[in-house]
Design an enzyme around this catalytic site. Structure first.
Site, short mmCIF file in Angstrom:
data_model
loop_
_atom_site.label_atom_id
_atom_site.label_comp_id
_atom_site.label_asym_id
_atom_site.label_seq_id
_atom_site.Cartn_x
_atom_site.Cartn_y
_atom_site.Cartn_z
CB SER A 53 -0.93 0.02 1.21
OG SER A 53 -0.21 0.15 2.41
CE LYS A 97 -2.71 1.89 4.97
NZ LYS A 97 -2.63 1.02 3.77
#
Length: 204
Positions: A53, A97
């Site tokens: 990701s 993230k």
């Protein structure tokens, strides 16, 4: 002719004193090591990247040194990579993230850009120019943070599960390195043609 040096013979009292000094030195060294270990343990941790990701910034299995947060509002800046706890179906995972929005910010994700408080976010870390995973504007509350994966077409992030609470934030990435090859990351980068790349990424 060289003269032989006389050997110094310590008295019994001096020998006892030397033993005490050696023990004291050992205790000081051991205590110093313990203090350093506690400082590192309380303030830092090492994590590994579990997924793609964050391509192409972070590779799968890449090691990341995390500095634990004391005050997220002060310790985290826009664009910082952070780890946090994600709770789903009774289980908890650690996600990594990039920070896009802080409390009070209004964040919107269109098909070709991310906007914070009405201004487009400069994203020199994002390779792909467009996404189908968009999001209507949301305004973050006083304890909410918005994070996204750099590989925004293959990232379960705040666009999917909503803002992250301050209490679930763990730390900020301050260093990362990968001792492993990740061919999938190289394939990902080479698979995106120039005309489909984000314009900011070209300046990276």
């Amino acid at each position: 002719m060289l003269k032989k040096k006389k050997m110094t013979v310590l008295t019994e009292e001096q020998q006892k004193m030397m033993k005490k000094l050696n023990r004291l030195q050992f205790m000081i060294t051991a205590a110093s090591c313990l203090i350093v270990f506690l400082i590192l343990f309380l303030n830092f941790q090492v994590a590994t990247v579990p997924s793609s990701s964050m391509y192409p910034t972070l590779k799968i299995k890449e090691f990341v040194l995390i500095h634990k947060l004391r005050n997220p509002a002060q310790d985290l800046g826009y664009g910082d990579i952070a780890t946090f706890y994600h709770h789903e179906n009774g289980s908890t995972s650690i996600f990594i993230k990039r920070l896009i929005g802080k409390p009070g910010d209004t964040v919107e994700v269109r098909n070709d850009a991310v906007y914070r408080n009405g201004e487009q976010v400069f994203e020199n870390y994002r390779l792909e120019a467009e996404t189908n995973l968009t999001m209507e504007p949301i305004t973050l509350k006083g304890n909410e943070y918005f994070l996204m994966g750099d590989n925004w077409n293959n990232s379960a992030d705040c666009r999917v599960f909503g803002p992250v609470l301050a209490e679930d934030l763990i730390g900020k990435a301050i260093f990362h390195f990968s001792p492993f090859e990740d061919e999938r990351c190289e394939q990902f980068v080479s698979s995106v043609p120039a005309e489909m790349r984000h314009p900011d990424f070209e300046t990276h």
